[in-house]
Design a protein around this motif. Sequence first.
Motif, short mmCIF file in Angstrom:
data_model
loop_
_atom_site.label_atom_id
_atom_site.label_comp_id
_atom_site.label_asym_id
_atom_site.label_seq_id
_atom_site.Cartn_x
_atom_site.Cartn_y
_atom_site.Cartn_z
N ALA A 1 -24.95 56.28 -59.09
CA ALA A 1 -24.73 57.11 -57.90
C ALA A 1 -23.59 56.48 -57.10
N ILE A 2 -22.57 57.24 -56.78
CA ILE A 2 -22.47 58.69 -56.82
C ILE A 2 -21.18 59.12 -57.53
N ASN A 3 -21.12 60.40 -57.87
CA ASN A 3 -19.85 61.00 -58.28
C ASN A 3 -19.13 61.44 -57.00
N THR B 1 -16.62 55.38 -70.27
CA THR B 1 -15.51 56.21 -70.80
C THR B 1 -15.31 57.43 -69.92
N LYS B 2 -14.11 57.98 -69.92
CA LYS B 2 -13.89 59.31 -69.36
C LYS B 2 -14.92 60.23 -70.06
N THR B 3 -15.47 61.20 -69.32
CA THR B 3 -16.60 61.96 -69.87
C THR B 3 -16.21 62.76 -71.13
N ILE B 4 -17.07 62.60 -72.15
CA ILE B 4 -16.81 63.19 -73.47
C ILE B 4 -17.67 64.45 -73.65
N GLY C 1 -18.61 54.69 -55.53
CA GLY C 1 -18.25 55.47 -54.34
C GLY C 1 -17.65 54.57 -53.28
N GLY C 2 -16.32 54.46 -53.31
CA GLY C 2 -15.61 53.80 -52.23
C GLY C 2 -15.58 52.29 -52.29
N ILE C 3 -15.90 51.70 -53.43
CA ILE C 3 -15.88 50.24 -53.51
C ILE C 3 -14.43 49.77 -53.68
N ALA D 1 -28.45 58.35 -65.78
CA ALA D 1 -28.03 59.66 -65.28
C ALA D 1 -27.09 59.44 -64.09
N LYS D 2 -25.90 60.05 -64.15
CA LYS D 2 -24.95 59.92 -63.03
C LYS D 2 -25.11 61.13 -62.11
N LEU D 3 -25.52 60.84 -60.88
CA LEU D 3 -25.94 61.92 -59.98
C LEU D 3 -24.89 62.28 -58.95
N ILE E 1 -16.13 51.11 -60.17
CA ILE E 1 -14.95 51.33 -59.33
C ILE E 1 -13.96 52.24 -60.06
N CYS E 2 -13.48 53.26 -59.35
CA CYS E 2 -12.49 54.16 -59.93
C CYS E 2 -11.23 54.22 -59.07
N THR E 3 -11.36 54.72 -57.83
CA THR E 3 -10.18 55.00 -57.00
C THR E 3 -9.37 53.73 -56.67
N GLU E 4 -10.04 52.63 -56.41
CA GLU E 4 -9.32 51.40 -56.07
C GLU E 4 -8.47 50.94 -57.26
N SER F 1 -12.91 61.03 -53.39
CA SER F 1 -13.31 59.68 -53.81
C SER F 1 -12.64 58.66 -52.91
N GLY F 2 -13.00 57.39 -53.10
CA GLY F 2 -12.36 56.32 -52.33
C GLY F 2 -13.21 55.89 -51.15
N ASN F 3 -12.64 54.95 -50.39
CA ASN F 3 -13.41 54.28 -49.33
C ASN F 3 -14.04 55.24 -48.34
N ALA G 1 -15.41 52.67 -63.51
CA ALA G 1 -16.10 53.96 -63.50
C ALA G 1 -15.34 54.96 -64.38
N SER G 2 -16.06 55.96 -64.85
CA SER G 2 -15.45 57.02 -65.66
C SER G 2 -14.32 57.68 -64.87
N GLY G 3 -13.16 57.82 -65.49
CA GLY G 3 -12.04 58.45 -64.78
C GLY G 3 -10.73 58.16 -65.47
C1 LIG Z 1 -9.26 61.55 -60.88
C2 LIG Z 1 -10.71 61.27 -61.11
C3 LIG Z 1 -11.31 61.62 -62.32
C4 LIG Z 1 -12.68 61.38 -62.53
N1 LIG Z 1 -13.23 61.73 -63.73
C5 LIG Z 1 -14.56 61.48 -63.95
C6 LIG Z 1 -15.16 61.79 -65.20
O1 LIG Z 1 -14.52 62.23 -66.15
N2 LIG Z 1 -16.50 61.57 -65.32
C7 LIG Z 1 -17.27 61.05 -64.31
O2 LIG Z 1 -18.47 60.85 -64.48
N3 LIG Z 1 -16.70 60.72 -63.12
C8 LIG Z 1 -15.38 60.93 -62.92
N4 LIG Z 1 -14.81 60.57 -61.71
C9 LIG Z 1 -15.68 60.03 -60.63
C10 LIG Z 1 -15.67 58.49 -60.57
O3 LIG Z 1 -16.19 57.94 -61.74
C11 LIG Z 1 -16.48 57.97 -59.37
O4 LIG Z 1 -17.84 58.34 -59.52
C12 LIG Z 1 -16.01 58.50 -58.03
O5 LIG Z 1 -14.61 58.63 -58.01
C13 LIG Z 1 -16.44 57.60 -56.87
O6 LIG Z 1 -15.99 56.27 -57.04
P1 LIG Z 1 -14.61 55.72 -56.37
O7 LIG Z 1 -14.69 55.99 -54.90
O8 LIG Z 1 -14.56 54.27 -56.74
O9 LIG Z 1 -13.50 56.48 -56.99
C14 LIG Z 1 -13.45 60.78 -61.50
C15 LIG Z 1 -12.83 60.41 -60.29
C16 LIG Z 1 -11.48 60.63 -60.10
C17 LIG Z 1 -10.87 60.20 -58.79
#
Ligand SMILES: Cc1cc2nc3c(=O)[nH]c(=O)nc-3n(C[C@H](O)[C@H](O)[C@H](O)COP(=O)(O)O)c2cc1C
Length: 397
Positions: free
Chosen positions: A193-195, A41-44, A251-253, A167-169, A272-275, A224-226, A17-19
Amino acid sequence: MKIKIGEIEFQNPFILASGPATRTAEMIARAFKLGWAGAVTKTICLNYEMMVDVSPRIAKINGGLKNIELISSRSPENWVEDIRFLKNSYPKSIVIASISAEVNNPGAWQELTLMMQDAGADILELNFSCPHGLPELDMGNTCSDTPYLAGEIINSIKKVSKIPVWAKLSPNVSSIKHLAGVCVKNKADGITAINTVKGFAGVDIETGMPELNVEGLTAYGGISGNIIKPVALKAVSEIAVSVDCPVSAAGGIKNWQDAVEFIMLGASTVQICTEVMHNGYEIINGLQKGIYTFLKKHELNSLTEIKGKSLKYIKPIADLNKQAVAAAVIDHSKCIKCGKCYKACFDAGYQAITDSKNGFLKIDRQKCTGCGLCKAICPVKCIAMKVQDSVVPNLQL
Ligand SMILES: Cc1cc2nc3c(=O)[nH]c(=O)nc-3n(C[C@H](O)[C@H](O)[C@H](O)COP(=O)(O)O)c2cc1C
């Protein structure tokens, strides 16, 4: 494990996931090498010079993280080079360019679209959902807050885009289902879904100072996270039943089991981002192995066979069976006599659990309404809820 969405083939359902883990091409390349099927990608953005982060910007909370990180501070020109490099080096890996601009600036969205698709991005993901920092600039969550304008953005992007647009909602809206509907009506090709969920990390009660303390001050941020998984499960399933387009779940995977749950609730891919922030890109090995073994065990040819399998079980409360009253049944061979269920039922239930002479707890069927609290809090899982038609509880007790 392959997933086909339109013309695009993912080697497996797992997308970064973007992050923070997708901050540069070098990082994404390392993840691709290990087996991630795609990366967002991290959001541009065009106003990247305004994206000056504070420190610290990430804090631990129970079950996840809170962050106040902004989107990418790297220029779109840098990202164009990154995307070109990634597509040349890893043609089978899917590069999703996340972009963001002001809610009332369709020209900026179109400019970013053209840059990223010319660079070779496979998919665009529109960040309609960052809940902190960006709304002050009329970006991020502001788009989810104004579905009509979100629709207009997609409309103008679709006039110039040749690649799919997701679209990321945000979950921070009154109806994510309605929002997804507006996006798809305006020809979005997919929904992510979801941010993060808007939240606050906490306060140190010895000093009164906030957690995530930036030189004595803090700000609301994204959780974010589980801990947010139940919010995401609801969002993904609601969207999956109400709109006809692929859903990418986030979201929390944490593990492959979470991924299977989201797929059974209608997701095509999972992000997946936080994991990854906790355990690194290598988690992809366990994720892939887990899915592979699951498919074999259930004699499935592909994940598509279980996609949306559980959606049919979700109904309004009014449609659930009110006649079949379940009651608690205690398995005394497993009970450790901790008394937790007794206390819970006595103070927050129906006083249906009583002490019997031999120290074992008993259920009074006249009083048990089958609420499930005792089962939910039992530390050794020795309580089951069973429908027993013969006794109807007296709700006046
Ligand atoms: C530190 C951090 C930075 C993030 N930056 C972005 C971002 O730049 N653009 C975006 O769409 N989502 C961003 N996210 C959201 C994640 O992509 C994701 O939607 C959200 O964290 C839920 O997933 P997770 O529980 O696996 O982390 C960010 C999340 C974290 C924790």
